[in-house]
Motif scaffolding. Structure first.
Motif, mmCIF file in Angstrom:
data_model
loop_
_atom_site.group_PDB
_atom_site.id
_atom_site.type_symbol
_atom_site.label_atom_id
_atom_site.label_comp_id
_atom_site.label_asym_id
_atom_site.label_seq_id
_atom_site.Cartn_x
_atom_site.Cartn_y
_atom_site.Cartn_z
ATOM 1 N N PHE A 106 39.992 36.511 38.714
ATOM 2 C CA PHE A 106 40.504 37.765 38.170
ATOM 3 C C PHE A 106 41.657 37.454 37.225
ATOM 4 O O PHE A 106 42.387 36.482 37.446
ATOM 5 C CB PHE A 106 41.010 38.687 39.301
ATOM 6 C CG PHE A 106 39.890 39.264 40.129
ATOM 7 C CD1 PHE A 106 39.348 40.501 39.820
ATOM 8 C CD2 PHE A 106 39.376 38.556 41.214
ATOM 9 C CE1 PHE A 106 38.309 41.027 40.582
ATOM 10 C CE2 PHE A 106 38.344 39.080 41.975
ATOM 11 C CZ PHE A 106 37.807 40.328 41.659
ATOM 12 N N TYR A 107 41.796 38.251 36.194
ATOM 13 C CA TYR A 107 42.947 38.049 35.292
ATOM 14 C C TYR A 107 43.669 39.377 35.081
ATOM 15 O O TYR A 107 43.094 40.456 35.265
ATOM 16 C CB TYR A 107 42.524 37.405 33.973
ATOM 17 C CG TYR A 107 41.586 38.204 33.108
ATOM 18 C CD1 TYR A 107 40.223 38.238 33.375
ATOM 19 C CD2 TYR A 107 42.062 38.899 32.002
ATOM 20 C CE1 TYR A 107 39.358 38.961 32.564
ATOM 21 C CE2 TYR A 107 41.202 39.610 31.177
ATOM 22 C CZ TYR A 107 39.847 39.639 31.467
ATOM 23 O OH TYR A 107 38.993 40.349 30.664
ATOM 24 N N ALA A 108 44.958 39.252 34.709
ATOM 25 C CA ALA A 108 45.847 40.416 34.707
ATOM 26 C C ALA A 108 45.594 41.306 33.502
ATOM 27 O O ALA A 108 45.554 40.844 32.361
ATOM 28 C CB ALA A 108 47.305 39.943 34.710
ATOM 29 N N GLU A 109 45.462 42.601 33.809
ATOM 30 C CA GLU A 109 45.381 43.607 32.743
ATOM 31 C C GLU A 109 46.746 44.282 32.602
ATOM 32 O O GLU A 109 47.356 44.264 31.551
ATOM 33 C CB GLU A 109 44.286 44.622 33.106
ATOM 34 C CG GLU A 109 44.141 45.776 32.146
ATOM 35 C CD GLU A 109 43.534 45.380 30.813
ATOM 36 O OE1 GLU A 109 43.233 44.199 30.614
ATOM 37 O OE2 GLU A 109 43.357 46.261 29.952
ATOM 38 N N GLU A 110 47.222 44.854 33.732
ATOM 39 C CA GLU A 110 48.535 45.518 33.736
ATOM 40 C C GLU A 110 48.970 45.648 35.189
ATOM 41 O O GLU A 110 48.199 46.179 35.996
ATOM 42 C CB GLU A 110 48.420 46.905 33.090
ATOM 43 C CG GLU A 110 49.683 47.732 33.209
ATOM 44 C CD GLU A 110 49.491 49.168 32.697
ATOM 45 O OE1 GLU A 110 48.636 49.381 31.831
ATOM 46 O OE2 GLU A 110 50.188 50.049 33.205
ATOM 47 N N GLN A 112 49.221 45.573 38.830
ATOM 48 C CA GLN A 112 48.257 45.109 39.843
ATOM 49 C C GLN A 112 46.806 45.277 39.416
ATOM 50 O O GLN A 112 45.898 44.952 40.179
ATOM 51 C CB GLN A 112 48.499 45.874 41.157
ATOM 52 C CG GLN A 112 49.851 45.552 41.775
ATOM 53 C CD GLN A 112 50.120 46.366 43.031
ATOM 54 O OE1 GLN A 112 49.465 47.369 43.282
ATOM 55 N NE2 GLN A 112 51.097 45.919 43.802
ATOM 56 N N ILE A 113 46.585 45.790 38.227
ATOM 57 C CA ILE A 113 45.211 45.962 37.742
ATOM 58 C C ILE A 113 44.729 44.615 37.213
ATOM 59 O O ILE A 113 45.355 44.014 36.325
ATOM 60 C CB ILE A 113 45.128 47.019 36.626
ATOM 61 C CG1 ILE A 113 45.671 48.349 37.133
ATOM 62 C CG2 ILE A 113 43.687 47.152 36.126
ATOM 63 C CD1 ILE A 113 45.842 49.392 36.054
ATOM 64 N N ARG A 114 43.633 44.140 37.810
ATOM 65 C CA ARG A 114 43.099 42.834 37.425
ATOM 66 C C ARG A 114 41.621 42.983 37.114
ATOM 67 O O ARG A 114 40.923 43.779 37.720
ATOM 68 C CB ARG A 114 43.326 41.837 38.567
ATOM 69 C CG ARG A 114 44.809 41.450 38.706
ATOM 70 C CD ARG A 114 45.186 41.062 40.120
ATOM 71 N NE ARG A 114 44.509 39.864 40.584
ATOM 72 C CZ ARG A 114 44.808 38.627 40.236
ATOM 73 N NH1 ARG A 114 45.790 38.401 39.396
ATOM 74 N NH2 ARG A 114 44.146 37.600 40.721
ATOM 75 N N LEU A 115 41.164 42.199 36.162
ATOM 76 C CA LEU A 115 39.778 42.300 35.710
ATOM 77 C C LEU A 115 39.000 41.077 36.195
ATOM 78 O O LEU A 115 39.535 39.964 36.208
ATOM 79 C CB LEU A 115 39.722 42.350 34.174
ATOM 80 C CG LEU A 115 40.489 43.501 33.522
ATOM 81 C CD1 LEU A 115 40.425 43.388 32.000
ATOM 82 C CD2 LEU A 115 39.930 44.848 33.988
ATOM 83 N N PRO A 116 37.736 41.273 36.583
ATOM 84 C CA PRO A 116 36.932 40.134 37.020
ATOM 85 C C PRO A 116 36.404 39.349 35.825
ATOM 86 O O PRO A 116 36.143 39.898 34.755
ATOM 87 C CB PRO A 116 35.780 40.808 37.780
ATOM 88 C CG PRO A 116 35.651 42.154 37.142
ATOM 89 C CD PRO A 116 37.012 42.562 36.659
ATOM 90 N N ALA A 117 36.282 38.032 36.027
ATOM 91 C CA ALA A 117 35.723 37.169 34.982
ATOM 92 C C ALA A 117 35.091 35.963 35.670
ATOM 93 O O ALA A 117 35.302 35.737 36.867
ATOM 94 C CB ALA A 117 36.822 36.717 34.024
ATOM 95 N N THR A 118 34.320 35.226 34.914
ATOM 96 C CA THR A 118 33.748 33.986 35.432
ATOM 97 C C THR A 118 34.004 32.878 34.417
ATOM 98 O O THR A 118 33.607 33.001 33.249
ATOM 99 C CB THR A 118 32.227 34.123 35.662
ATOM 100 O OG1 THR A 118 32.004 35.207 36.572
ATOM 101 C CG2 THR A 118 31.648 32.850 36.248
ATOM 102 N N ALA A 119 34.696 31.830 34.865
ATOM 103 C CA ALA A 119 34.859 30.636 34.020
ATOM 104 C C ALA A 119 33.558 29.855 34.064
ATOM 105 O O ALA A 119 33.025 29.607 35.153
ATOM 106 C CB ALA A 119 36.008 29.786 34.538
#
Ligand SMILES: C[S@@+](CC[C@H](N)C(=O)[O-])C[C@H]1O[C@@H](n2cnc3c(N)ncnc32)[C@H](O)[C@@H]1O
Length: 254
Positions: A106-110, A112-119
């Motif tokens: 997960f990476y930070a949007e704002e 505590q809001i975090r977005l899912p991703a896949t490396a």
């Protein structure tokens, strides 16, 4: 400041996974911004390495590899690549990427809001060529052997004793081997006592730069082939970034 241990944190892991594997849209979701600073770990290899001069059996070492993107990119050109980092967490995840080819995060949007991703490691890269290991670039295991490429990307100004790392380099490279060093020269007491900085200080009122010291210490063993300015962008969250310009030097072992 990023205190000792920062590179073991989940925040650092998230920032570096995005820095190494994030798409342009994920890192910089704006219609404006420094797009030329994207993909730094990839550009360390594509811009700095002279792949035509490598033997078929080339070995490479990525010192301070973090989560390993440059290590994998070196495997496009080298038969064996070792990625070494002091962070156990980074090495654990780099090994997951080596084994499975991908790693969810997960990476930070704002806030505590975090977005899912896949490396994801580019599928055409032969991951079997790569091995990751924990280690200290200031006290390398003597059994590492010699290499045709050594990459030291944005590591020196995070070491307590950067000279110990530099002192080891002549013995690590084969004759004709390529040494690629990049550094944003961000010298901070939190990482390096000022007496041990490679540059960014006055010596009897004369400014001493990191490049001055690299030349003084490396030129007895290496020829300086090129210097380049490589911008890079680390996203903290959607509206906050670190934009830096690393000074890259490419050296050839005599
Ligand atoms: C600024 S990051 C650069 C990472 C990567 N090379 C890049 O360009 O994205 C510094 C890296 O050096 C690692 N590091 C810090 N001290 C180290 C040491 N003594 N030996 C090896 N790696 C170290 C950190 O864990 C981190 O991954």
């Amino acid at each position: 400041m990023k205190p000792t241990g920062f590179y073991e944190t989940e925040r650092a892991l998230s920032e570096y996974l995005l820095f190494h594997y994030g798409s342009a849209r994920q890192v910089l979701p704006w219609a404006f911004g420094p797009v030329e600073a994207l993909d730094f770990p990839l550009r360390c290899v594509t811009t700095c390495l002279d792949a035509n001069r490598l033997p078929a059996t080339a070995r490479a070492l990525d010192l301070g590899c973090a989560v390993g993107r440059s290590t994998f990119e070196l495997a496009r050109h080298c038969a064996e690549v070792i990625g070494l980092d002091h962070s156990l967490r980074f090495i654990e995840v780099a090994r997951q990427l080596q084994t499975h080819g991908s790693f969810p995060f997960f990476y930070a949007e704002e806030g505590q809001i975090r977005l899912p991703a896949t490396a994801t490691v580019p599928p055409e890269i032969d991951r079997h060529r790569v091995a990751f290991e924990p280690g200290d670039a200031q006290a390398l295991r003597p059994t590492l052997g010699r290499f045709d490429v050594v990459l030291v990307a944005n590591l020196l100004d995070r070491l307590r004793e950067p000279r110990r790392c530099l002192d080891a380099l002549p013995e690590l490279l084969n004759a004709g081997g390529q040494l690629i060093i990049t550094t944003p020269c961000t010298w901070l007491e939190e990482y390096t006592p000022p007496a041990l900085w490679l540059g960014g200080y006055l010596d009897q009122e004369k400014p001493v730069t990191t490049l001055d010291t690299l030349r003084r210490l490396l030129e007895p063993h290496f020829d300086l082939s090129r210097t380049l300015d490589l911008p890079f962008l680390i996203r903290e969250h959607a509206r906050k970034y670190q934009w830096s310009v690393a000074q890259a030097t490419v050296w050839r072992r005599r």
